[in-house]
Design an enzyme around this catalytic site. Structure first.
Site, PDB file in Angstrom:
ATOM      1  N   GLY A 243       2.787  -1.227   4.348  1.00  0.00           N
ATOM      2  CA  GLY A 243       2.907   0.216   4.158  1.00  0.00           C
ATOM      3  C   GLY A 243       4.326   0.584   3.743  1.00  0.00           C
ATOM      4  O   GLY A 243       4.786   0.238   2.654  1.00  0.00           O
ATOM      5  N   GLY A 244       5.042   1.287   4.623  1.00  0.00           N
ATOM      6  CA  GLY A 244       6.365   1.843   4.302  1.00  0.00           C
ATOM      7  C   GLY A 244       7.339   0.854   3.680  1.00  0.00           C
ATOM      8  O   GLY A 244       8.090   1.210   2.756  1.00  0.00           O
TER       9      GLY A 244
ATOM     10  N   GLU B 109      -5.917  -4.715  10.140  1.00  0.00           N
ATOM     11  CA  GLU B 109      -4.910  -3.686  10.392  1.00  0.00           C
ATOM     12  C   GLU B 109      -5.243  -2.938  11.686  1.00  0.00           C
ATOM     13  O   GLU B 109      -6.042  -1.989  11.660  1.00  0.00           O
ATOM     14  CB  GLU B 109      -4.893  -2.671   9.244  1.00  0.00           C
ATOM     15  CG  GLU B 109      -4.517  -3.241   7.907  1.00  0.00           C
ATOM     16  CD  GLU B 109      -3.820  -2.203   7.033  1.00  0.00           C
ATOM     17  OE1 GLU B 109      -2.866  -2.584   6.358  1.00  0.00           O
ATOM     18  OE2 GLU B 109      -4.212  -1.026   7.060  1.00  0.00           O
TER      19      GLU B 109
ATOM     20  N   HIS C 284      -9.690   1.251   4.574  1.00  0.00           N
ATOM     21  CA  HIS C 284      -8.444   1.525   5.305  1.00  0.00           C
ATOM     22  C   HIS C 284      -8.724   2.562   6.390  1.00  0.00           C
ATOM     23  O   HIS C 284      -9.510   3.487   6.184  1.00  0.00           O
ATOM     24  CB  HIS C 284      -7.365   2.026   4.346  1.00  0.00           C
ATOM     25  CG  HIS C 284      -5.995   2.005   4.971  1.00  0.00           C
ATOM     26  ND1 HIS C 284      -5.577   2.966   5.861  1.00  0.00           N
ATOM     27  CD2 HIS C 284      -4.974   1.119   4.871  1.00  0.00           C
ATOM     28  CE1 HIS C 284      -4.353   2.673   6.267  1.00  0.00           C
ATOM     29  NE2 HIS C 284      -3.956   1.555   5.679  1.00  0.00           N
TER      30      HIS C 284
ATOM     31  N   GLY D 140       1.743   3.145  10.997  1.00  0.00           N
ATOM     32  CA  GLY D 140       2.558   4.355  10.995  1.00  0.00           C
ATOM     33  C   GLY D 140       3.139   4.684  12.361  1.00  0.00           C
ATOM     34  O   GLY D 140       3.614   5.791  12.588  1.00  0.00           O
TER      35      GLY D 140
ATOM     36  N   SER E 161       2.588  -2.048   9.876  1.00  0.00           N
ATOM     37  CA  SER E 161       4.039  -2.117  10.116  1.00  0.00           C
ATOM     38  C   SER E 161       4.619  -3.516   9.942  1.00  0.00           C
ATOM     39  O   SER E 161       5.545  -3.904  10.657  1.00  0.00           O
ATOM     40  CB  SER E 161       4.386  -1.538  11.491  1.00  0.00           C
ATOM     41  OG  SER E 161       3.917  -0.210  11.581  1.00  0.00           O
TER      42      SER E 161
ATOM     43  N   ASN F 116       0.884  -1.167   0.000  1.00  0.00           N
ATOM     44  CA  ASN F 116       0.000   0.000   0.000  1.00  0.00           C
ATOM     45  C   ASN F 116       0.918   1.211   0.000  1.00  0.00           C
ATOM     46  O   ASN F 116       1.473   1.592   1.030  1.00  0.00           O
ATOM     47  CB  ASN F 116      -0.888  -0.020   1.252  1.00  0.00           C
ATOM     48  CG  ASN F 116      -1.729   1.241   1.372  1.00  0.00           C
ATOM     49  OD1 ASN F 116      -1.765   2.071   0.465  1.00  0.00           O
ATOM     50  ND2 ASN F 116      -2.399   1.392   2.504  1.00  0.00           N
ATOM     51  N   TRP F 117       1.093   1.794  -1.205  1.00  0.00           N
ATOM     52  CA  TRP F 117       2.066   2.882  -1.342  1.00  0.00           C
ATOM     53  C   TRP F 117       1.579   4.178  -0.679  1.00  0.00           C
ATOM     54  O   TRP F 117       2.345   5.094  -0.492  1.00  0.00           O
ATOM     55  CB  TRP F 117       2.343   3.146  -2.825  1.00  0.00           C
ATOM     56  CG  TRP F 117       3.146   2.082  -3.508  1.00  0.00           C
ATOM     57  CD1 TRP F 117       3.496   0.847  -3.025  1.00  0.00           C
ATOM     58  CD2 TRP F 117       3.723   2.171  -4.822  1.00  0.00           C
ATOM     59  NE1 TRP F 117       4.246   0.166  -3.965  1.00  0.00           N
ATOM     60  CE2 TRP F 117       4.391   0.945  -5.074  1.00  0.00           C
ATOM     61  CE3 TRP F 117       3.738   3.145  -5.820  1.00  0.00           C
ATOM     62  CZ2 TRP F 117       5.065   0.700  -6.267  1.00  0.00           C
ATOM     63  CZ3 TRP F 117       4.409   2.903  -7.014  1.00  0.00           C
ATOM     64  CH2 TRP F 117       5.066   1.692  -7.229  1.00  0.00           C
ATOM     65  N   LYS F 118       0.284   4.256  -0.365  1.00  0.00           N
ATOM     66  CA  LYS F 118      -0.312   5.481   0.202  1.00  0.00           C
ATOM     67  C   LYS F 118      -0.011   6.681  -0.718  1.00  0.00           C
ATOM     68  O   LYS F 118       0.024   6.504  -1.920  1.00  0.00           O
ATOM     69  CB  LYS F 118       0.173   5.679   1.636  1.00  0.00           C
ATOM     70  CG  LYS F 118      -0.048   4.410   2.485  1.00  0.00           C
ATOM     71  CD  LYS F 118       0.054   4.651   3.944  1.00  0.00           C
ATOM     72  CE  LYS F 118      -0.216   3.358   4.705  1.00  0.00           C
ATOM     73  NZ  LYS F 118      -0.214   3.520   6.136  1.00  0.00           N
TER      74      LYS F 118
ATOM     75  N   GLU G 280      -7.116   5.004   7.387  1.00  0.00           N
ATOM     76  CA  GLU G 280      -6.840   6.402   6.992  1.00  0.00           C
ATOM     77  C   GLU G 280      -8.022   6.985   6.231  1.00  0.00           C
ATOM     78  O   GLU G 280      -8.345   8.158   6.367  1.00  0.00           O
ATOM     79  CB  GLU G 280      -5.535   6.456   6.177  1.00  0.00           C
ATOM     80  CG  GLU G 280      -4.332   6.249   7.093  1.00  0.00           C
ATOM     81  CD  GLU G 280      -3.092   5.689   6.421  1.00  0.00           C
ATOM     82  OE1 GLU G 280      -3.036   5.636   5.179  1.00  0.00           O
ATOM     83  OE2 GLU G 280      -2.175   5.271   7.166  1.00  0.00           O
TER      84      GLU G 280
HETATM   85  C1  3PY Z   1       0.765   0.204   7.168  1.00  0.00           C
HETATM   86  O1  3PY Z   1       1.419  -0.830   7.304  1.00  0.00           O
HETATM   87  O2  3PY Z   1       1.153   1.295   7.619  1.00  0.00           O
HETATM   88  C2  3PY Z   1      -0.515   0.182   6.457  1.00  0.00           C
HETATM   89  O3  3PY Z   1      -1.350   1.014   6.722  1.00  0.00           O
HETATM   90  C3  3PY Z   1      -0.729  -0.825   5.402  1.00  0.00           C
HETATM   91  O4  3PY Z   1      -1.948  -0.636   4.766  1.00  0.00           O
END
Ligand code: 3PY
Length: 248
Positions: free
Chosen positions: A234-235, A167, A95, A173, A213, A10-12, A97
């Protein structure tokens, strides 16, 4: 039948189109694995160049969001038919967010699940609790409520092809990760819930990811758990580490 593992990035809101194409090239050999579904969920503006860049590789492209109408006066939105036409196969919804920052509720998320299936996209449906709910010990009730709403009117055959991502918000994050046992507890609970809402065969088929994470050092332990079929990353999906997670 064994469930096929799915590792999705998930590149956000990261990666310009030119950075995206460069990243795909950097990761190309690292993410090769014929036993795993590998997906890059990318910002809308990156979809077309990334679909082009992954041609001939084992990677599929996902979107991070879409709107439920096919077309019309919805400034700033993109539709499911647009995603399909561009070569997108998966789409993230629910999600935290989007729930927390953009105010998306379970009624909209339910409509997104149905629309995505109707358009031929595979939803990656996210759920998860806040730190307050985790501390209060009511996280399972919360997740049951989210999933029950989000899947209202969705058929068993559709759920067999669904991907659910657990999640916990407190692990997004923050650098905090749920322990493998905490993640497995909730993923097993989600599978039992699907058996209750549908049937055993549907619960056996649905793929459940852990997200929050997940990284190169904790992936192998998380992925060794019987009810964790993959990860939503994520990251770490923006780095060569993503290849280590795919092959963990
Ligand atoms: C994360 O790992 O920060 C996520 O939100 C993946 O979707």
């Amino acid at each position: 039948m064994a469930r096929r593992r799915i590792i999705a990035g998930n590149w956000k809101m990261n990666m310009t189109p030119s950075e995206a194409v460069k990243l795909v090239a950097e990761l190309k050999d690292l993410v090769k694995n014929d036993d795993v579904d590998v997906v890059y969920c990318v910002p809308a503006i990156d979809i077309v160049p990334v679909v082009e860049a992954v041609k001939g590789t084992n990677v599929n492209v996902g979107a991070e969001n879409f709107y439920i109408e096919d077309k019309g006066a919805f400034t700033g939105e993109i539709s499911a038919p647009m995603l399909v036409d561009a070569g997108v196969k998966y789409v993230i919804m629910g999600h935290s967010e989007r729930r927390d920052i953009f105010g998306e509720d379970d009624i909209l998320i339910n409509a997104k699940v149905k629309k995505a299936f109707a358009a031929g996209l595979t939803p990656i449906l996210c759920c998860g609790e806040s730190l307050a709910l985790r501390k209060a010990g009511t996280y399972k009730e919360w997740i049951e409520r989210q999933i029950t709403w989000d899947l209202s009117g969705v058929t068993a055959d559709q759920v067999k092809n669904l991907v659910i991502a657990y999640e916990p918000i407190w692990a997004i994050g923050t650098g905090e990760t749920a322990t493998a046992d905490q993640a497995e507890e909730v993923c097993a609970f989600i599978r039992e819930l699907i058996a209750k809402l549908y049937d055993g065969a549907t619960a056996e088929a649905v793929r459940i990811q852990y997200g929050g994470s997940m990284n190169a050092s904790n992936a192998a332990e998380l992925l060794s758990k019987p009810n964790i079929d993959g990860g939503l990353i994520g990251g770490a999906s923006l780095k060569p580490d993503f290849g280590k997670i795919v092959n963990a």
